[in-house]
Design a protein around this motif. Structure first.
Motif, mmCIF file in Angstrom:
data_model
loop_
_atom_site.group_PDB
_atom_site.id
_atom_site.type_symbol
_atom_site.label_atom_id
_atom_site.label_comp_id
_atom_site.label_asym_id
_atom_site.label_seq_id
_atom_site.Cartn_x
_atom_site.Cartn_y
_atom_site.Cartn_z
ATOM 1 N N PRO A 98 0.846 -1.199 0.000
ATOM 2 C CA PRO A 98 0.000 0.000 0.000
ATOM 3 C C PRO A 98 0.880 1.247 0.000
ATOM 4 O O PRO A 98 2.034 1.204 0.429
ATOM 5 N N LYS A 99 0.292 2.337 -0.437
ATOM 6 C CA LYS A 99 1.072 3.583 -0.541
ATOM 7 C C LYS A 99 1.730 3.959 0.784
ATOM 8 O O LYS A 99 2.884 4.375 0.824
ATOM 9 N N GLU A 100 0.968 3.811 1.882
ATOM 10 C CA GLU A 100 1.491 4.271 3.173
ATOM 11 C C GLU A 100 2.699 3.461 3.652
ATOM 12 O O GLU A 100 3.371 3.862 4.623
ATOM 13 N N ARG B 176 5.163 2.597 1.517
ATOM 14 C CA ARG B 176 6.221 2.798 0.527
ATOM 15 C C ARG B 176 7.309 3.727 1.049
ATOM 16 O O ARG B 176 7.037 4.612 1.852
#
Lengths: 222, 222
Positions: free
Chosen positions: A218-220, A222
């Motif tokens: 998920p983006k968070e 990265r």
DNA sequence: GTCTATACCACGATAGAC
DNA sequence: GTCTATCGTGGTATAGAC
């Protein structure tokens, strides 16, 4: 009636005093005299109400387990996810994993110095007593089974052994930081480990779990 | 001359007897009388040669450390790698990591029941004594520093905290399986954990470390 | 200088008085 | 149901033998 209430009261005082002392100084490091004094109960009372130091320890343990197993917020997270009959996107499973890791870390590593229960549970890890089976069944097996379920959602064909080992990843990290804090601090040159530190550990373990399942990060994370 | 040799002999007998008993039953679970009896030495000898139970424990510990730190096969692996002035391909670093993890796991989790040294070192984790600093400096800090070096080869710009946490991954897993074997066995429904089991754990942790560094997985870990 | 015998105090357990 | 006296054990300390 008054006598019965007094009995319960005495037992409760002993359990609370013993729990705090056992968590602080360990089984061998805690004397029955210290427990009796802290609980304002006569020394003989320990033997009368519980049968001895060993049995008092086991009961203290059950006392702590009952309060711990209630906080099954994780159970809700997984149940909610499973209840959704919509298609399960890989990234949603990844987010679920991250949330579950966060809950585990918060439950065990949040610096709640006043509460002796978690520290008592952890002590049992290295000094297994007759209370071990109880602790496993009531606290750790449910958590472990939940993690295994998550793995099976993604890779139902994996071997049992692999799933177990994957499911142990979170627990092993928590046990490590909980038990080896003094070591970690000395190697890091710190005084203590704070919430931001554990947030980073949470993120790292989440990445491990997700990448091992070949899920997208998920983006968070990265 | 004979007296001096006898003195060393007596000390050695006490250290060996104490080490085995401490590793087996823990500090509190071992009586000085049991140590003296096993070592065939008079009870007073412990106080004469070491000053007391606590100091004997610390010395037993140093005794164990000296034998443990010799096995720095890992040191060689890393030094060899760093000595190569050729271009460092990502996959080679990944292979190095896998090798280093294997060495760590073999050193600590190989079922060598006769040798009490590793078990004694691990006990210190959950019952920190005055011997803790020594153990960290002599055994764990070198290992930890080595792991941090590996991370810096790949990502020199990373934060110190992240590198530390990454470097703790192997150690935390080893500590977990070493200390919580009875728990793991009960959850797995097994009697014991064998070499193939730990080979799989080794592979999994290697994958974690490698993926966290965005390195390609070697074929043997696929 | 090295080892032995022994006394001392704290702890867990228990019996018996109240 | 509570409290006190007492026993066995374990860590410690030391005086004296060799």
């Amino acid at each position: 009636m008054g006598a019965s209430a007094d009995k319960e009261q005495t037992r409760y005082e002993l359990l609370e005093a013993a729990g705090q002392l056992f968590a602080e100084h360990g089984y061998d490091g805690t004397s029955t005299r210290a427990i009796a004094e802290k609980a304002q109960v006569n020394l003989g009372g320990i033997h009368y109400h519980f049968g001895g130091k060993e049995q008092l320890y086991v009961e203290t343990f059950r006392h702590a387990c009952r309060d711990e197993q209630d906080s099954s917020e994780q159970e809700g997270l997984l149940a909610d996810f499973l209840a959704k009959t919509t298609t399960r996107r890989p990234v949603d499973i990844a987010k679920l994993i991250h949330k579950m890791v966060s809950v585990d870390f918060r439950d065990f590593l949040e610096p709640n110095d006043e509460d002796w229960r978690v520290r008592l549970l952890m002590r049992e890890l290295y000094q297994p007593s007759s209370a071990m089976s109880e602790l496993i069944q009531q606290v750790f097996k449910p958590k472990h089974t939940r993690w295994m379920q998550v793995y099976r959602i993604v890779k139902p064909e994996a071997s049992e052994e692999t799933i177990h080992q994957w499911a142990f990843l979170v627990g092993s990290t928590i046990v490590f930081y909980l038990s080896s804090t003094p070591w970690v601090c000395q190697l890091l040159g710190r005084e203590s480990l704070d919430a931001p530190f554990f947030d980073n550990v949470t993120a790292m373990i989440s990445r491990c779990l997700i990448q091992l399942l070949d899920l997208p990060l998920p983006k968070e994370l990265r």
